[in-house]
Design an enzyme around this catalytic site. Structure first.
Site, mmCIF file in Angstrom:
data_model
loop_
_atom_site.group_PDB
_atom_site.id
_atom_site.type_symbol
_atom_site.label_atom_id
_atom_site.label_comp_id
_atom_site.label_asym_id
_atom_site.label_seq_id
_atom_site.Cartn_x
_atom_site.Cartn_y
_atom_site.Cartn_z
ATOM 1 N N CYS A 1 -8.826 -2.514 -4.404
ATOM 2 C CA CYS A 1 -8.222 -3.353 -3.364
ATOM 3 C C CYS A 1 -6.736 -3.003 -3.299
ATOM 4 O O CYS A 1 -6.367 -1.850 -3.463
ATOM 5 C CB CYS A 1 -8.468 -4.839 -3.649
ATOM 6 S SG CYS A 1 -7.740 -5.444 -5.185
ATOM 7 N N ARG A 2 -5.879 -3.986 -3.082
ATOM 8 C CA ARG A 2 -4.442 -3.719 -3.035
ATOM 9 C C ARG A 2 -3.849 -3.717 -4.438
ATOM 10 O O ARG A 2 -3.159 -2.794 -4.834
ATOM 11 C CB ARG A 2 -3.719 -4.742 -2.149
ATOM 12 C CG ARG A 2 -2.211 -4.462 -2.018
ATOM 13 C CD ARG A 2 -1.482 -5.520 -1.220
ATOM 14 N NE ARG A 2 -1.667 -6.859 -1.740
ATOM 15 C CZ ARG A 2 -0.975 -7.383 -2.771
ATOM 16 N NH1 ARG A 2 -0.057 -6.671 -3.376
ATOM 17 N NH2 ARG A 2 -1.202 -8.611 -3.166
#
Length: 126
Positions: free
Chosen positions: A90-91
């Protein structure tokens, strides 16, 4: 001894969070290990961010499946075989852990979480 019990309980909980996927969990790997697998194995690279984040840059070949949309049907569209090797990011690494847990609970057996794109030292694409 009474002070040790909460510590031992916490340690027991933490040990169960990663490791063996046979018990419905996932494995956490380094970004270096993820890159090596991408280069040398057939894998599905799963980006669990939102569409706008994906559009702003992602790992080449990554497939988008936002963490908040993962269920049996959406997962099956992107990962048809439950024994496929899936690398999840993800981030920053929070949503990828949640998504990896959900996928493991859905019966996927080769889930590898490797954190977030914000520390990914390799190539990305728009």
């Amino acid at each position: 001894m009474k002070r040790m019990i909460p510590f031992l309980f916490a340690l027991l909980l933490l040990t169960g969070c990663g490791g063996n996927t046979a018990d419905g969990s996932y494995q956490q790997i380094t970004q270096e290990e993820a890159k090596e697998r991408m280069d040398n194995q057939e894998v599905i690279v799963l980006d669990v961010r939102e569409q706008d984040e994906y559009d702003s840059g992602h790992i080449p070949g990554a497939v988008l499946l936002p963490a908040g949309t993962i269920d049996e049907d959406t997962a099956a569209e992107v990962i048809p075989e439950k024994d496929s090797t899936v690398l999840v990011y993800c981030r920053s690494g929070n949503r990828s852990k949640t998504a990896s847990s959900i996928l493991a609970e859905l019966g996927y057996t080769n889930i590898y979480e490797f954190g977030g794109i914000n520390t990914w030292p390799y190539e990305t694409e728009p």
